[in-house]
Design a protein around this motif. Structure first.
Motif, short mmCIF file in Angstrom:
data_model
loop_
_atom_site.label_atom_id
_atom_site.label_comp_id
_atom_site.label_asym_id
_atom_site.label_seq_id
_atom_site.Cartn_x
_atom_site.Cartn_y
_atom_site.Cartn_z
N VAL A 148 0.86 -1.18 0.00
CA VAL A 148 0.00 0.00 0.00
C VAL A 148 0.90 1.22 0.00
O VAL A 148 1.76 1.38 0.88
CB VAL A 148 -0.94 0.03 1.22
N LEU A 149 0.72 2.09 -0.98
CA LEU A 149 1.48 3.33 -1.09
C LEU A 149 0.61 4.46 -0.56
O LEU A 149 -0.50 4.69 -1.05
CB LEU A 149 1.88 3.59 -2.54
N LEU A 150 1.11 5.15 0.46
CA LEU A 150 0.37 6.24 1.10
C LEU A 150 1.15 7.54 0.91
O LEU A 150 2.33 7.62 1.29
CB LEU A 150 0.18 5.96 2.59
N SER A 151 0.52 8.54 0.34
CA SER A 151 1.18 9.82 0.10
C SER A 151 0.61 10.88 1.03
O SER A 151 -0.61 11.07 1.09
CB SER A 151 0.98 10.25 -1.36
N LEU A 152 1.49 11.57 1.73
CA LEU A 152 1.06 12.72 2.53
C LEU A 152 1.10 13.94 1.62
O LEU A 152 2.09 14.65 1.52
CB LEU A 152 1.98 12.91 3.74
N GLY A 153 0.03 14.14 0.90
CA GLY A 153 -0.05 15.17 -0.12
C GLY A 153 -0.62 14.59 -1.39
O GLY A 153 -0.82 13.37 -1.51
N SER A 154 -0.87 15.44 -2.35
CA SER A 154 -1.49 15.00 -3.60
C SER A 154 -0.58 14.01 -4.33
O SER A 154 0.65 14.13 -4.30
CB SER A 154 -1.76 16.22 -4.48
N TRP A 155 -1.21 13.02 -4.99
CA TRP A 155 -0.47 11.99 -5.72
C TRP A 155 -1.22 11.68 -7.01
O TRP A 155 -2.38 11.30 -6.98
CB TRP A 155 -0.34 10.73 -4.88
N PRO A 156 -0.58 11.85 -8.18
CA PRO A 156 -1.26 11.59 -9.44
C PRO A 156 -1.79 10.16 -9.52
O PRO A 156 -1.06 9.20 -9.27
CB PRO A 156 -0.16 11.82 -10.49
N GLY A 157 -3.07 10.03 -9.82
CA GLY A 157 -3.65 8.72 -10.03
C GLY A 157 -3.99 7.94 -8.79
O GLY A 157 -4.27 6.74 -8.87
N ALA A 158 -3.98 8.58 -7.62
CA ALA A 158 -4.34 7.86 -6.40
C ALA A 158 -5.77 7.35 -6.50
O ALA A 158 -6.67 8.05 -6.94
CB ALA A 158 -4.21 8.78 -5.19
N GLU A 159 -5.98 6.09 -6.08
CA GLU A 159 -7.33 5.52 -6.12
C GLU A 159 -8.24 6.17 -5.10
O GLU A 159 -9.44 6.33 -5.34
CB GLU A 159 -7.28 4.02 -5.86
N VAL A 160 -7.69 6.53 -3.96
CA VAL A 160 -8.47 7.16 -2.88
C VAL A 160 -7.74 8.40 -2.42
O VAL A 160 -6.51 8.40 -2.27
CB VAL A 160 -8.66 6.19 -1.68
N GLU A 161 -8.50 9.47 -2.19
CA GLU A 161 -7.94 10.70 -1.63
C GLU A 161 -8.76 11.09 -0.41
O GLU A 161 -9.98 11.23 -0.48
CB GLU A 161 -7.96 11.83 -2.65
N LEU A 162 -8.09 11.23 0.73
CA LEU A 162 -8.71 11.67 1.96
C LEU A 162 -8.24 13.09 2.25
O LEU A 162 -7.03 13.34 2.32
CB LEU A 162 -8.33 10.75 3.12
N SER A 163 -9.17 14.01 2.42
CA SER A 163 -8.80 15.40 2.67
C SER A 163 -9.52 15.92 3.91
O SER A 163 -10.69 15.61 4.14
CB SER A 163 -9.12 16.27 1.46
N CYS A 164 -8.79 16.68 4.70
CA CYS A 164 -9.35 17.28 5.91
C CYS A 164 -9.87 18.67 5.58
O CYS A 164 -9.10 19.55 5.16
CB CYS A 164 -8.28 17.35 7.01
N ARG A 165 -11.16 18.87 5.74
CA ARG A 165 -11.81 20.10 5.31
C ARG A 165 -11.81 21.18 6.38
O ARG A 165 -11.60 22.34 6.11
CB ARG A 165 -13.25 19.79 4.88
N ARG A 166 -12.10 20.81 7.59
CA ARG A 166 -12.17 21.79 8.67
C ARG A 166 -11.98 21.06 9.99
O ARG A 166 -12.13 19.85 10.08
CB ARG A 166 -13.52 22.52 8.66
N SER A 167 -11.60 21.82 11.01
CA SER A 167 -11.35 21.19 12.30
C SER A 167 -11.67 22.16 13.43
O SER A 167 -11.76 23.37 13.22
CB SER A 167 -9.89 20.74 12.40
N ARG A 168 -11.83 21.61 14.61
CA ARG A 168 -12.01 22.42 15.80
C ARG A 168 -11.53 21.62 17.02
O ARG A 168 -11.51 20.38 17.01
CB ARG A 168 -13.47 22.82 15.99
N TRP A 169 -11.14 22.32 18.04
CA TRP A 169 -10.74 21.70 19.30
C TRP A 169 -11.92 21.70 20.26
O TRP A 169 -12.73 22.63 20.27
CB TRP A 169 -9.58 22.46 19.94
N THR A 170 -12.02 20.64 21.05
CA THR A 170 -13.06 20.55 22.06
C THR A 170 -12.43 20.65 23.44
O THR A 170 -11.25 20.38 23.62
CB THR A 170 -13.84 19.23 21.95
N GLY A 171 -13.25 21.03 24.41
CA GLY A 171 -12.78 21.14 25.77
C GLY A 171 -12.95 22.52 26.35
O GLY A 171 -12.93 22.71 27.57
#
Length: 227
Positions: A148-171
């Motif tokens: 399994v090849l995992l790229s931290l960043g864009s990768w041409p032809g990746a079958e799956v792309e996971l992107s973080c859209r927004r975040s917040r801290w709780t507490g």
């Protein structure tokens, strides 16, 4: 380049020895497990051997993808990520005894990564290291070798792309007091083939421990920041 020679390259360090990892018998399953919180975002409910997955915007998410697989006996290696924190990886559930580090491959990046795809179950590469032609060759290598090849960043032809859209801290309380307890991140999944239909999930990353699935709260967008 033989895998056993990697340990002699300048700038190479390992968590458990790159050469000995080459002798590791691969996990027999065609899909490597991931946390239940992530399984719904991936077409095979895990990391399918031979696939390429890119992760945008979150090192924590990338490390979380490694956790269940390494805990189950798979070997992983991170290439070109000199700032990767081993303590942070352990807190997110990665079995660091099965995580090797090649922080600065330099001009040998294509040859080093190709060799690592022969001997490791999961190979993580840092951002901006591969030209499009090199990226295509490495993805083909992963398909042929069942890694399994995992790229931290864009990768041409990746079958799956996971992107973080927004975040917040709780507490925090309403008046700004309290303690940071967890970070909630909205993750969107897309890609090609079985991953073409966009999916999204809200994940909660605690200070230590396994990532959790969270529900989308009824809050204004002003309380969220970019991931």
């Amino acid at each position: 380049m033989p895998l056993a020679r990697l340990a002699a390259l300048p700038g190479v360090s390992t968590a458990s020895g790159v050469a000995s990892a080459a002798e590791h018998a691969r996990t027999t399953g065609r899909v490597l497990p991931v946390s239940p919180a992530l399984s719904g975002l991936l077409p095979a409910a895990g990391l399918r051997r031979g696939s390429t997955v890119s992760v945008l915007g979150s090192t924590s998410l990338m490390l979380t993808l490694l956790a269940a697989a390494t805990a189950g006996g798979a070997w992983a290696v991170a290439v070109g990520l000199p700032a990767l924190g081993v303590v942070a990886a352990a807190e997110l559930g990665v079995e660091v005894g099965r995580l090797a580090l090649v922080p600065r491959p330099g001009a040998e990046f294509p040859a080093v990564t190709a060799a690592l795809l022969d001997g490791f179950d999961l190979v993580v590469v840092g951002p901006g290291l591969a030209r499009p032609d090199v990226a295509r060759r490495l993805s083909a290598r992963a398909r042929n070798r069942g890694s399994v090849l995992l790229s931290l960043g864009s990768w041409p032809g990746a079958e799956v792309e996971l992107s973080c859209r927004r975040s917040r801290w709780t507490g925090f309380t309403g008046d700004g007091a309290g303690y940071l307890r967890a970070r909630e991140v909205e993750v969107q999944a897309g890609g090609r083939g079985a991953a073409a239909r966009p999916l999204s999930a809200l994940l909660r990353f605690p200070g230590e421990g396994e990532v959790e699935r969270a529900g989308f709260p009824e809050v204004t967008s002003a309380r969220w920041g970019t991931a």
